[in-house]
Motif scaffolding. Structure first.
Motif, PDB file in Angstrom:
ATOM      1  N   UNK A  14       2.958   8.571  -3.947  1.00 27.44           N
ATOM      2  CA  UNK A  14       1.593   8.333  -3.477  1.00 27.44           C
ATOM      3  C   UNK A  14       1.497   6.968  -2.806  1.00 27.44           C
ATOM      4  N   UNK A  15       2.203   5.993  -3.373  1.00 27.37           N
ATOM      5  CA  UNK A  15       2.264   4.683  -2.712  1.00 27.37           C
ATOM      6  C   UNK A  15       2.948   4.821  -1.360  1.00 27.37           C
ATOM      7  N   UNK A  16       3.967   5.681  -1.284  1.00 24.69           N
ATOM      8  CA  UNK A  16       4.638   5.934  -0.012  1.00 24.69           C
ATOM      9  C   UNK A  16       3.698   6.544   1.013  1.00 24.69           C
ATOM     10  N   UNK A  17       2.820   7.420   0.566  1.00 22.55           N
ATOM     11  CA  UNK A  17       1.822   8.011   1.465  1.00 22.55           C
ATOM     12  C   UNK A  17       0.925   6.923   2.039  1.00 22.55           C
ATOM     13  N   UNK A  18       0.437   6.026   1.158  1.00 22.56           N
ATOM     14  CA  UNK A  18      -0.446   4.952   1.613  1.00 22.56           C
ATOM     15  C   UNK A  18       0.259   4.043   2.620  1.00 22.56           C
ATOM     16  N   UNK A  19       1.509   3.677   2.328  1.00 23.43           N
ATOM     17  CA  UNK A  19       2.260   2.813   3.233  1.00 23.43           C
ATOM     18  C   UNK A  19       2.536   3.510   4.565  1.00 23.43           C
TER      19      UNK A  19
END
Length: 266
Positions: free
Chosen positions: A45-50
């Motif tokens: 999910x952090x990867x999605x945001x980044x």
């Protein structure tokens, strides 16, 4: 009966995920790495945001973040950390950080439910090609290192005596897990990837006598879960990702009953 293209794409995507999660999930079960899988999936999910913030490919962003988390967890495991609590903290912290990061994205529409629980019915043709590449890469890694991975899973001392490097095999599993997270995110979402990695292999144990049989049965059960879950989603208008996991859970319950009946018969 004419089947819409989006249903065929969804089915193909689900089967690709089943092909990747089946053999890898066996090692997750054998090595008791369920929390490891959850931490890696939640980090996506952090990867999605980044990815959205920097305008890069979602697949590349989630793969990089999942790989970073998996490498961090693997490094901690290699140093002898007691990982139960640490993994629990990291899994929830990564998920929360990702959700907070998404809230700072202005002017970008983000359907969090799709990333948390999957949105298999919106898979596009280009997504399928990326998923196929990821799934084939995972399967290739598993086939290439199967005996070495199995030996290192049974006993690291035995692996070393045979000239194998358990740390290298752990790294290969780490890479495969990050690939699976990136491939499966669109299908079942970050919160349910761990379930698809654990439930079909756990069910397969009651139907298999060898590790190879367990891997094949796991792929078959995951594929059946995709078909049943997708069918239920289209018929009952339920979320596709959770429906797939419910179908997998039902197959697990059936496997437990079957195993108990076999033991009773003996």
């Amino acid at each position: 009966m004419i089947i819409d293209d989006f249903v065929l794409r969804a089915l193909a995507a689900g089967l690709l995920v089943a092909l990747a999660t089946g053999p890898l999930g066996c090692f997750v079960v054998w090595r008791r790495m369920a929390y490891f899988g959850d931490a890696t999936a939640h980090a996506s999910i952090l990867g999605v945001a980044l990815s959205l913030g920097f305008g890069v490919s979602l697949f590349a962003g989630t793969l990089a973040t999942a790989l970073a988390m998996a490498l961090l967890v693997s490094a901690l495991a290699g140093r002898g950390w007691a990982l139960d609590t640490t993994l629990g903290v990291m899994a929830h912290a990564a998920l929360a950080l990702g959700l907070v990061a998404v809230s700072f994205l202005h002017g970008v529409r983000v359907d969090l439910n799709a990333f948390l629980f999957g949105d298999i019915l919106t898979v596009r043709g280009t997504d399928l090609w990326v998923m196929a590449g990821g799934a084939l890469a995972v399967c290739g890694l598993m086939l290439w290192r199967w005996e070495a991975l199995l030996t290192a899973t049974i006993s690291e001392d035995l692996a070393r005596s045979l000239g194998l490097n358990p740390d290298r095999e752990r790294l290969i599993l780490t890479l495969a897990l990050a690939l699976v997270v990136a491939v499966a995110l669109k299908v079942v979402g970050a919160l349910l990837i761990g379930a698809l990695l654990v439930i079909p292999p756990a069910a397969a144990r009651n139907f298999a006598r060898t590790p190879e049989q367990m891997a094949l049965v796991s792929v078959a059960l995951a594929a059946i879960s995709v078909v049943l879950g997708l069918g239920a989603s289209l018929t009952l208008d339920t979320p596709a990702g959770p429906s797939i996991v419910v179908a997998a859970s039902a197959l697990f319950a059936l496997s437990v009953i079957t195993g108990a009946v076999k033991k009773g018969g003996r």
